[in-house]
Design an enzyme around this catalytic site. Sequence first.
Site, PDB file in Angstrom:
ATOM      1  N   LYS A   9     -75.778  16.305 -72.512  1.00 21.40           N
ATOM      2  CA  LYS A   9     -74.939  15.609 -73.499  1.00 21.40           C
ATOM      3  C   LYS A   9     -74.843  14.124 -73.121  1.00 21.40           C
ATOM      4  CE  LYS A   9     -72.736  19.923 -74.588  1.00 21.40           C
ATOM      5  NZ  LYS A   9     -71.609  20.652 -75.123  1.00 21.40           N
ATOM      6  N   HIS A  93     -77.632  20.660 -83.002  1.00 23.51           N
ATOM      7  CA  HIS A  93     -76.455  20.967 -82.185  1.00 23.51           C
ATOM      8  C   HIS A  93     -75.191  20.761 -83.018  1.00 23.51           C
ATOM      9  CE1 HIS A  93     -73.514  21.036 -79.000  1.00 23.51           C
ATOM     10  NE2 HIS A  93     -74.433  21.493 -78.179  1.00 23.51           N
ATOM     11  N   GLU A 142     -75.608  29.261 -80.587  1.00 22.12           N
ATOM     12  CA  GLU A 142     -74.432  28.730 -79.881  1.00 22.12           C
ATOM     13  C   GLU A 142     -73.216  28.841 -80.788  1.00 22.12           C
ATOM     14  OE1 GLU A 142     -75.632  25.484 -76.562  1.00 22.12           O
ATOM     15  OE2 GLU A 142     -74.575  24.779 -78.312  1.00 22.12           O
ATOM     16  N   GLY A 148     -68.272  24.726 -74.405  1.00 19.16           N
ATOM     17  CA  GLY A 148     -67.365  23.975 -73.538  1.00 19.16           C
ATOM     18  C   GLY A 148     -65.989  24.603 -73.377  1.00 19.16           C
ATOM     19  N   GLY A 200     -72.054  22.028 -69.778  1.00 19.23           N
ATOM     20  CA  GLY A 200     -71.205  21.589 -68.665  1.00 19.23           C
ATOM     21  C   GLY A 200     -71.688  22.011 -67.285  1.00 19.23           C
TER      22      GLY A 200
HETATM   23  P1  PGA Z   1     -71.422  24.419 -72.566  1.00 21.90           P
HETATM   24  O1  PGA Z   1     -72.260  23.649 -73.686  1.00 21.90           O
HETATM   25  O2  PGA Z   1     -72.406  25.136 -71.679  1.00 21.90           O
HETATM   26  O3  PGA Z   1     -70.658  23.340 -71.848  1.00 21.90           O
HETATM   27  O4  PGA Z   1     -70.538  25.393 -73.276  1.00 21.90           O
HETATM   28  C1  PGA Z   1     -73.374  24.228 -74.285  1.00 21.90           C
HETATM   29  C2  PGA Z   1     -73.919  23.302 -75.339  1.00 21.90           C
HETATM   30  O5  PGA Z   1     -73.134  22.744 -76.120  1.00 21.90           O
HETATM   31  O6  PGA Z   1     -75.143  23.097 -75.432  1.00 21.90           O
END
Ligand code: PGA
Length: 215
Positions: A9, A93, A142, A148, A200
């Site tokens: 990110k 995304h 996702e 997150g 994360g």
């Molecule tokens: P996350 O994010 O592993 O922090 O939940 C995944 C993503 O948004 O690609």
Amino acid sequence: MLYIVANFKSHKTGDEARAWLEEIKNLDKTENKTIIICPSYTLLPVFKEFIDKYNLPIKLGAQNVSQFDEGPFTGEENAKQVKEFAEFVLIGHSERRANFNEDENILRQKCDMAIKYDITPIFLVQSESDSIPEGVSVVAYEPLFAIGSGHPDTPENADLVASSLKTQDKYEIIYGGSVTAENVKSFTSKENINGVLVGGASLNAQEFIKIVQNA
Ligand code: PGA
């Protein structure tokens, strides 16, 4: 073949990225695992140089690509430019759909551009009913609630969604959303899941090494 995709990110400076790479550099060769790191555009040259120098078993992905070809589009990175560094690109995304108004039409154009320049799109969906542009072969599921949040989907439901996506086309399906070293195997051991997308938890090199080892 399992895909382990790291989505940094909007994190890390060049120095921070180099420190991460120094820690990851001794990662053992991973049989049957494709490791793809998706850092910010500014870090792609840093990563490429390091990966080439140490011959690391890591491929690069971008987090975005312009829907336009090269031309007068100030502030855009086009697919021909991205291809100099990255073999993959994240498209669709939820953070881009929500914050940058990327709708189905734009996402389709981005996929077309990536494919035109021989970059593999990793297309993200939030459910099995999201539309997937033609030519896409790798899809990441996702669910919004899992991103997150520390609350991943259950491996059983993720597997169900993956199997239903696979009935639409011969996609490789990746699960993303609160993946950690502790839970990664519960997803990668599922029949229809071909890898994970890690946000994360990928920012910490030691945690990411464990994710690769445990997957
Ligand atoms: P996350 O994010 O592993 O922090 O939940 C995944 C993503 O948004 O690609």
